[in-house]
Design an enzyme around this catalytic site. Structure first.
Site, PDB file in Angstrom:
ATOM      1  N   ARG A   1     -53.676 -96.515 -43.040  1.00 29.87           N
ATOM      2  CA  ARG A   1     -53.502 -96.949 -44.416  1.00 29.87           C
ATOM      3  C   ARG A   1     -53.307 -98.463 -44.521  1.00 29.87           C
ATOM      4  NH1 ARG A   1     -49.112 -94.941 -48.898  1.00 29.87           N
ATOM      5  NH2 ARG A   1     -49.057 -96.906 -50.031  1.00 29.87           N
TER       6      ARG A   1
ATOM      7  N   ASP B   1     -46.704-100.930 -48.652  1.00 29.12           N
ATOM      8  CA  ASP B   1     -46.212-100.776 -50.018  1.00 29.12           C
ATOM      9  C   ASP B   1     -44.779-101.266 -50.192  1.00 29.12           C
ATOM     10  OD1 ASP B   1     -46.046-100.121 -52.637  1.00 29.12           O
ATOM     11  OD2 ASP B   1     -46.048 -97.946 -52.365  1.00 29.12           O
TER      12      ASP B   1
ATOM     13  N   GLU C   1     -54.564 -94.129 -56.156  1.00 31.23           N
ATOM     14  CA  GLU C   1     -53.602 -93.100 -56.552  1.00 31.23           C
ATOM     15  C   GLU C   1     -54.053 -92.334 -57.796  1.00 31.23           C
ATOM     16  OE1 GLU C   1     -49.838 -95.293 -56.709  1.00 31.23           O
ATOM     17  OE2 GLU C   1     -49.587 -94.956 -54.557  1.00 31.23           O
TER      18      GLU C   1
ATOM     19  N   GLU D   1     -37.734-100.776 -55.736  1.00 28.93           N
ATOM     20  CA  GLU D   1     -38.189 -99.402 -55.490  1.00 28.93           C
ATOM     21  C   GLU D   1     -37.780 -98.913 -54.103  1.00 28.93           C
ATOM     22  OE1 GLU D   1     -42.454 -98.856 -55.763  1.00 28.93           O
ATOM     23  OE2 GLU D   1     -42.348 -96.819 -54.989  1.00 28.93           O
TER      24      GLU D   1
HETATM   25  O1  GCW Z   1     -45.393 -98.466 -54.760  1.00 29.44           O
HETATM   26  C1  GCW Z   1     -46.221 -97.510 -55.308  1.00 29.44           C
HETATM   27  C2  GCW Z   1     -45.335 -96.874 -56.301  1.00 29.44           C
HETATM   28  C3  GCW Z   1     -46.069 -96.405 -57.521  1.00 29.44           C
HETATM   29  C4  GCW Z   1     -46.909 -97.553 -58.041  1.00 29.44           C
HETATM   30  C5  GCW Z   1     -47.926 -97.933 -56.986  1.00 29.44           C
HETATM   31  C6  GCW Z   1     -48.764 -99.145 -57.384  1.00 29.44           C
HETATM   32  C7  GCW Z   1     -47.439 -98.167 -60.288  1.00 29.44           C
HETATM   33  O2  GCW Z   1     -44.629 -95.842 -55.687  1.00 29.44           O
HETATM   34  O3  GCW Z   1     -45.099 -96.002 -58.444  1.00 29.44           O
HETATM   35  O4  GCW Z   1     -47.550 -97.252 -59.249  1.00 29.44           O
HETATM   36  O5  GCW Z   1     -47.276 -98.280 -55.807  1.00 29.44           O
HETATM   37  O6  GCW Z   1     -48.380-100.243 -57.044  1.00 29.44           O
HETATM   38  O7  GCW Z   1     -49.793 -98.974 -58.019  1.00 29.44           O
END
Ligand code: GCW
Length: 663
Positions: A309, A338, A265, A366
């Site tokens: 992914r 995620d 990211e 989240e």
């Molecule tokens: O879940 C995603 C989140 C990001 C997070 C990333 C990660 C800290 O939306 O906010 O960043 O994963 O785990 O690196």
């Protein structure tokens, strides 16, 4: 007259004490009704043992207690025993921290009504960590309970009283490591100015058995060291990290090590220089090795590539097995995408036989309704352990849900997730039910009329969220950015396809789901053969994950006996009923809970139910455009129009404020 007044005053004062509003700040460590002088014997007067003694003085109502430091070949450092001899309780451990843990065990047992007769305890992992995604400006990434606990502006001069309360709460669970800052790390954290602040916190945490760790930015040598590159093969870069490690360990001799998000990211990393993750991790590992530090290197990577992914962490890391130093631990999220409400486990677990692995759970919600929804997460983590044997891991981390809110976690039941994470990090064989009951008894009351129904409500809550958000293996139907509400239609020009819901649900007029079978992306092949076979076959893949692994026609008949379309309708409705049911259970809890907490949870449950209906209607109406099938007979009809739902806006000012849901 005066006398009467005095008596009345005393009575009122007494009443107000017992019905004193409970703001949640004391967590599960309330010690109500405690207080008599306890006869305590300590082997020495160290800071850790002074804490243990103070806890017993505050909370223990039983007989005399002896704490003894004793080598025990059968126990690891943090382990302990509790026995009884001649009317004294004997807490014994090879270490002072073990004695502190034994103390908390005793107090917990007293409040849960399970007084120990003969206890032998030791944690499964030697590293049991909380990860804070806290930024240096006080905001928290994916934090919904206020601002960061760390008052960087005031440190190192001033210490907030909350630091110690936080350390104490962690120690009471056995959490023994904290990563203070966000994995999206500011290089500044390694500046000498910040290290002095970190040192102060580390000093404070030490007597509680807590080691301090930091997330680092891989490009720090450039950002704060003035170097032109962060290439791990360049001698100057290696030296910069070695010098930095030396500086840190001089200030914090028991510093735990680094957590690293690299080449993920947008974060910098070794791949920027055509080096591998192993080369990057090893450079840092060499720098902290002389001081027994570790590097926790995250596997959460999904570089732009055509591969599914869900396959990418495995593709990137599996070939590197055997190349990592022995003080590197690969930190892997429980699921391959995620932190979705339900995912299968990440197949990288078990695929790195020569490398240490640890799991990263997300305690902060989240993707499970932020601090607005009641979702007790122990069942989700236990589900992971059903597939990944706890003993196959070397450590554990949880992304914290804690902030400056008076009750620490926003939702009063968020505390249960902090609690459950800590308890499972110590002993993953504990049941979700036992943990829920322990927490309820210590936090509210031991009365069964309260504990049994509320524990059941907690136990159902995660499945409720799965049902009303993303049943049958659906995932990532979230609104852009904030990940709170539904937006299965979300389409943003120029966005990475794997940041859009349609990448995951793949709904067409023919069917729905992501084909990850051998006929599709073949992600199933990353699992061990026996499981791969089950997931790969549409007939044997469990309904819970069917749309994760398969693209199936709308009229495909599931194991439940219903078609996919009917089952989707059924599950979304079930989720709404479960949310409504939670409201009813909670209403009956009123006599047992302080007034404000009762009202707070009640109002959050209303929002949760509204949100559940929002999720159901948005997703079903949207998918109906593709299925073109009617809602099953007897099913509650949507109360919204799809277009209205598309126009809902969510009031989220920033990530530190819980949203108000739709308007
Ligand atoms: O879940 C995603 C989140 C990001 C997070 C990333 C990660 C800290 O939306 O906010 O960043 O994963 O785990 O690196």
């Amino acid at each position: 007259m005066i006398r009467k007044f005095t008596i009345l005053f005393v009575v009122l004062w007494g009443l107000s004490l017992t019905s004193k509003a409970d703001d949640g700040s004391r967590l599960w460590l309330k010690y109500d009704n405690a207080g008599h002088n306890v006869d305590i014997k300590l082997p020495n007067n160290s800071p850790t043992l002074r804490i243990a003694a103070a806890e017993l003085q505050k909370g223990w109502q039983g007989e005399a207690v002896t704490l003894q430091l004793k080598k025990n070949k059968k126990l690891s450092q943090d382990g302990y025993t509790i026995t009884k001899e001649n009317n004294r309780i004997i807490l014994s451990s090879p270490s002072e921290v073990g004695l502190l843990y034994a103390t908390y065990h005793l107090l917990r047992a007293q409040y849960t009504g399970e007084l120990p007769i003969a206890v032998v305890e030791e944690p499964i992992y030697s590293r049991r960590l909380l990860n804070h995604w806290d930024n240096l400006d006080g905001t928290i990434e994916r934090g919904y309970a206020g601002k960061s606990l760390w008052q960087w502006d005031e440190l190192p001069e001033k210490l907030s009283p909350r630091y110690e309360e936080y350390a104490r709460a962690n120690a009471s669970l056995g959490i023994n490591g904290v990563v203070l800052n966000n994995v999206n790390a500011s290089p500044e954290i390694l500046s000498t100015t910040y290290l002095k602040k970190v040192q102060r916190l580390a000093d404070l945490f030490r007597p509680y058995g807590i080691q301090t760790y930091l997330s680092i930015n891989f490009a720090s040598p450039m950002a704060i060291g003035g170097l032109e590159s962060a290439d791990p093969q360049i001698a100057e870069v290696q030296k910069w990290w070695k010098d930095k490690a030396k500086e840190i360990y001089k200030m914090i001799p028991d510093f735990g090590g680094f957590l690293v998000k690299a080449n993920s990211e947008g974060q910098p990393g070794p791949c920027d220089y055509n080096r591998t993750h192993a080369e990057g991790a090893n450079m840092l590992a060499d720098a902290v090795k002389p001081y027994k530090g570790v590097v926790m290197w995250r596997s959460f990577v999904y570089n732009p590539s055509d591969a599914d992914r869900a396959k990418q962490a495995y593709l990137e890391f599996q070939p590197l097995d055997g190349e990592f130093r022995d003080n590197v631990i690969i930190q892997i999220k429980n699921g391959p995408v995620d932190f979705q409400p339900r995912e299968p486990y990440t197949p990288l677990f078990g695929a790195l036989p020569q490398t240490d692995e640890m799991v990263e759970f997300q305690v902060t919600q989240e993707y499970l309704g932020h601090a607005n929804h009641l979702a007790y997460l122990a069942p989700m983590w236990k589900e992971f352990f059903d597939y990944v044997p706890p003993t196959s891991l070397d450590a554990i981390a949880g992304v914290a849900n804690i902030g400056t809110d008076t009750n620490w976690t926003g939702h009063p039941f968020g505390q249960a997730n902090w609690y459950a994470y800590g308890r499972l990090a110590w002993d993953p064989s504990l049941s979700s039910e036992q943990i829920a009951e322990e927490w309820l008894k210590q936090t509210f009351t031991t009365n069964k009329e309260f504990v049994v129904p509320v524990a059941n409500m907690m136990l159902d809550s995660r499945e409720a969220v799965v049902n009303y958000m993303m049943p049958l293996g659906l995932h990532h139907l979230f609104a852009w950015g904030h990940h709170y509400g539904p937006e299965p239609w979300c389409d943003i020009e120029g966005a990475r396809p794997d940041w859009l819901p349609s990448y995951y649900h793949r709904a067409t007029t023919e069917g729905i789901g992501f084909d990850r079978s051998s006929k599709g992306s073949n992600a199933t092949a990353q699992y061990p053969d026996s499981l791969a076979a089950i997931y790969d076959d549409v007939a044997t893949c469990p309904d819970e994950l069917i749309l994760w692994f398969h693209h199936v026609p709308w009229n495909h008949v599931l194991q439940s006996g219903r078609t996919v379309w009917d089952e989707l309708c059924y599950r979304y409705n079930e989720g709404v009923s479960q949310a409504r049911n939670m409201q009813q259970v909670w209403d009956k809890a009123q006599p047992y809970v302080d007034k404000d907490t009762f009202a707070d949870v009640q109002s959050r449950l209303k929002q949760q139910t509204r949100d559940a209906m929002w999720w159901r209607d948005a997703c079903l109406l949207y998918f109906q455009e593709y299925s073109k099938m009617p809602f099953p007979e007897g099913m509650e009809r949507p109360i919204y129009e799809l277009n209205d739902m598309k126009n809902f806006s969510i009031d989220i000012d920033n990530h530190t404020n819980a949203p108000n849901g739709y308007k």
